[in-house]
Design an enzyme around this catalytic site. Sequence first.
Site, PDB file in Angstrom:
ATOM      1  N   CYS A   3       0.799  -1.443  -0.365  1.00  0.00           N
ATOM      2  CA  CYS A   3       0.060  -0.019  -0.154  1.00  0.00           C
ATOM      3  C   CYS A   3       1.268   1.229   0.613  1.00  0.00           C
ATOM      4  CB  CYS A   3      -0.419   0.251   1.207  1.00  0.00           C
ATOM      5  SG  CYS A   3      -1.737  -1.414   1.166  1.00  0.00           S
ATOM      6  N   ALA A   4       1.376   1.580  -0.750  1.00  0.00           N
ATOM      7  CA  ALA A   4       2.363   2.626  -1.437  1.00  0.00           C
ATOM      8  C   ALA A   4       2.783   3.477  -1.548  1.00  0.00           C
ATOM      9  CB  ALA A   4       3.731   1.310  -2.398  1.00  0.00           C
ATOM     10  N   ALA A   5       1.504   4.404  -2.337  1.00  0.00           N
ATOM     11  CA  ALA A   5       1.243   6.065  -2.667  1.00  0.00           C
ATOM     12  C   ALA A   5       0.866   6.615  -1.753  1.00  0.00           C
ATOM     13  CB  ALA A   5       0.096   5.869  -3.425  1.00  0.00           C
ATOM     14  N   PRO A   6       1.895   7.767  -1.262  1.00  0.00           N
ATOM     15  CA  PRO A   6       2.840   8.732  -2.126  1.00  0.00           C
ATOM     16  C   PRO A   6       3.641   7.904  -2.059  1.00  0.00           C
ATOM     17  CG  PRO A   6       1.812   9.858  -0.581  1.00  0.00           C
ATOM     18  CD  PRO A   6       1.597   8.563  -0.359  1.00  0.00           C
ATOM     19  N   GLY A   7       4.144   7.198  -1.226  1.00  0.00           N
ATOM     20  CA  GLY A   7       5.897   6.712  -1.305  1.00  0.00           C
ATOM     21  C   GLY A   7       6.911   7.034  -0.465  1.00  0.00           C
ATOM     22  N   LYS A  45       7.015   5.562   2.807  1.00  0.00           N
ATOM     23  CA  LYS A  45       7.846   4.631   2.858  1.00  0.00           C
ATOM     24  C   LYS A  45       8.655   3.310   1.748  1.00  0.00           C
ATOM     25  CE  LYS A  45       4.799   4.267   7.101  1.00  0.00           C
ATOM     26  NZ  LYS A  45       3.968   5.485   6.043  1.00  0.00           N
ATOM     27  N   ASP A  53       0.245  -0.166  -5.172  1.00  0.00           N
ATOM     28  CA  ASP A  53      -1.118   0.488  -5.280  1.00  0.00           C
ATOM     29  C   ASP A  53      -2.868   0.531  -5.682  1.00  0.00           C
ATOM     30  OD1 ASP A  53      -1.443   2.475  -2.385  1.00  0.00           O
ATOM     31  OD2 ASP A  53      -2.264   3.227  -3.412  1.00  0.00           O
ATOM     32  N   ASP A 109       1.057  -1.342   4.493  1.00  0.00           N
ATOM     33  CA  ASP A 109       1.087  -0.170   5.415  1.00  0.00           C
ATOM     34  C   ASP A 109      -0.587   0.783   5.263  1.00  0.00           C
ATOM     35  OD1 ASP A 109       1.291   2.734   7.133  1.00  0.00           O
ATOM     36  OD2 ASP A 109       2.748   3.667   5.739  1.00  0.00           O
ATOM     37  N   CYS A 164      -1.862   4.607  10.934  1.00  0.00           N
ATOM     38  CA  CYS A 164      -1.886   5.674  11.441  1.00  0.00           C
ATOM     39  C   CYS A 164      -3.313   5.768  12.400  1.00  0.00           C
ATOM     40  CB  CYS A 164      -1.458   6.605  10.799  1.00  0.00           C
ATOM     41  SG  CYS A 164      -2.750   7.093   9.245  1.00  0.00           S
TER      42      CYS A 164
HETATM   43  C1  LIG Z   1      -1.580   5.058   4.364  1.00  0.00           C
HETATM   44  S1  LIG Z   1      -1.812   4.799   2.802  1.00  0.00           S
HETATM   45  C2  LIG Z   1      -0.271   4.135   2.291  1.00  0.00           C
HETATM   46  C3  LIG Z   1       0.843   5.117   2.609  1.00  0.00           C
HETATM   47  C4  LIG Z   1       2.478   4.894   2.248  1.00  0.00           C
HETATM   48  N1  LIG Z   1       2.938   3.572   2.676  1.00  0.00           N
HETATM   49  C5  LIG Z   1       3.395   6.298   2.322  1.00  0.00           C
HETATM   50  O1  LIG Z   1       4.522   5.780   3.528  1.00  0.00           O
HETATM   51  O2  LIG Z   1       3.463   6.968   1.708  1.00  0.00           O
HETATM   52  C6  LIG Z   1      -2.702   3.271   1.671  1.00  0.00           C
HETATM   53  C7  LIG Z   1      -2.847   3.342   0.611  1.00  0.00           C
HETATM   54  O3  LIG Z   1      -3.178   2.344   0.320  1.00  0.00           O
HETATM   55  C8  LIG Z   1      -3.980   1.943  -0.670  1.00  0.00           C
HETATM   56  N2  LIG Z   1      -5.102   1.310  -0.586  1.00  0.00           N
HETATM   57  C9  LIG Z   1      -6.128   1.018  -0.270  1.00  0.00           C
HETATM   58  N3  LIG Z   1      -6.594  -0.310  -0.638  1.00  0.00           N
HETATM   59  C10 LIG Z   1      -5.602  -1.462  -1.486  1.00  0.00           C
HETATM   60  C11 LIG Z   1      -5.912  -2.786  -2.131  1.00  0.00           C
HETATM   61  N4  LIG Z   1      -6.449  -3.403  -2.060  1.00  0.00           N
HETATM   62  N5  LIG Z   1      -4.833  -2.704  -2.675  1.00  0.00           N
HETATM   63  C12 LIG Z   1      -3.843  -1.682  -2.317  1.00  0.00           C
HETATM   64  N6  LIG Z   1      -4.086  -0.162  -2.252  1.00  0.00           N
HETATM   65  C13 LIG Z   1      -4.769  -0.012  -1.821  1.00  0.00           C
HETATM   66  C14 LIG Z   1      -4.740   3.458  -0.779  1.00  0.00           C
HETATM   67  O4  LIG Z   1      -4.140   3.761  -1.975  1.00  0.00           O
HETATM   68  C15 LIG Z   1      -2.822   4.061  -0.153  1.00  0.00           C
HETATM   69  O5  LIG Z   1      -2.110   4.904  -1.154  1.00  0.00           O
END
Ligand SMILES: C[S@@+](CC[C@H](N)C(=O)[O-])C[C@H]1O[C@@H](n2cnc3c(N)ncnc32)[C@H](O)[C@@H]1O
Length: 454
Positions: free
Chosen positions: A279-283, A285, A303, A351, A404
């Site tokens: 769950c990488a966006a916006p990146g 981590k 993501d 994440d 978070c």
């Molecule tokens: C907490 S944010 C991640 C923050 C990111 N790890 C960072 O440090 O910048 C959670 C992310 O999970 C993504 N997400 C939600 N459901 C998902 C799924 N089923 N598969 C992949 N990504 C998913 C969302 O789009 C969102 O970008």
Amino acid sequence: MTASPAAGSAAEPKGLAPRRLAWQVLQAVAAGAYADGALERELGRTPLAPADRGLATELAYGAIRQRRLLDAWLDQLGKVPAERQPPKLRWLLHIGLYQLLASDRVPPSAAVSTTVELAKRGGLARLAPVANGLLRAFLRRQEAGDTLPLTPEAAADPATNLGVRQSLPPWLAAELLQWLPPERAEAFGRACNTPPSLDLRVNRLRSTPADVCAALAAVGVEAIPIDGLSAGLTLTGRSGDLSRLPGFVEGHWCVQDRAAQRIAPLLAPQPGERILDACAAPGGKSTHLAELMGDQGTVLALDRGEARLRRVSRNAERLGLQCITVQHADATTLPHEQPELLASFDRILVDAPCSGLGTLARHADARWRIDPASIDELVLLQRRLLDGLLPLLKPQGRLVYATCTVHPRENSQLIEAVVAAQPHLQITESWQLWPGDLAGGGDGFYAAVLERTD
Ligand SMILES: C[S@@+](CC[C@H](N)C(=O)[O-])C[C@H]1O[C@@H](n2cnc3c(N)ncnc32)[C@H](O)[C@@H]1O
């Protein structure tokens, strides 16, 4: 940049423009907009001096955070309860009352006169005397030492008392008192109402904390190290547009909260490994993982949000990181869609999307959006993510689950249920950081380190 009619004219009294802007943000948020987006839009079309931009931001975010407390005051002071006031008047009174309650840089007379003037000029001329009367009634109550807008019966209920004083939704105040002793629930509320710290993570592959501090000092911005974080710095004063500060474009640093900076190191990523950030966006981590690996190996940054994923690529490029590959996919169905990934990752970071209850200070309107039903849905998604991703871990591999939020159902309870259902999985570390736990600021974060023992 064009000035909107709302930006005011040269003839209008000083100090109206930032308050009008904050008022517009409150109205936009009441109509469904996100606070940060609404503020950015209004700031973009209203030319204001830096100090007035700061005041508009403080008033908008402060009044949105304190909505429940401000409504409780309106309920006590007015003939009509807050929820039945004309909405435009309710939000204007919130701006006026917030200044009287919480702003140490606005004299009370200025708070009252600007609110009344805005009412007259903003289509509420007939209600200007009501605004004047309510704010002056508040000042009299304040002078008499009255700090709690509750009847004695309501004040005797611990959840109502905490919820109104710290402006938390009723369900959250009640739950907090089940999770925490009263003084810690109080500290949580205080932290949620304190403007968040602005923390940076230095990219050790391109710079050092000392060099970044020196470059920022050269443009009058003070940055100091964060205890316990080798690459963490925090800005101590106003900094303006961060992307214009030295070292940003060159990828010497990025913005990342001090609690979030503790997550990637839990994976202990090694150069050359294959890592999945599911769950990488916006990146934030993914780039931290790549930096810790010396940019050697693979970070597959996945993501579900395609537009958000583009930010991962942009951030990786700016930080000069080559080992990150982005992929648009749903992480819950990965083993079915791409069976070749089964048991192929040394480490996986989840994440997870969460209720964000650890970031209420940062997202002023979030507490009014989240409800227990949305948490039910999130817990189901988090469980599906973990169940879908665990089979992708190599034997002896490590998965870190992070959120978070502070809700036990999204955190410890979920992890215990997952581990109980998996014979070859153990928790080697887990912690819950609450907002206010770390000195100087920091979001609330949960982390659990899980290892495959087979
Ligand atoms: C907490 S944010 C991640 C923050 C990111 N790890 C960072 O440090 O910048 C959670 C992310 O999970 C993504 N997400 C939600 N459901 C998902 C799924 N089923 N598969 C992949 N990504 C998913 C969302 O789009 C969102 O970008």
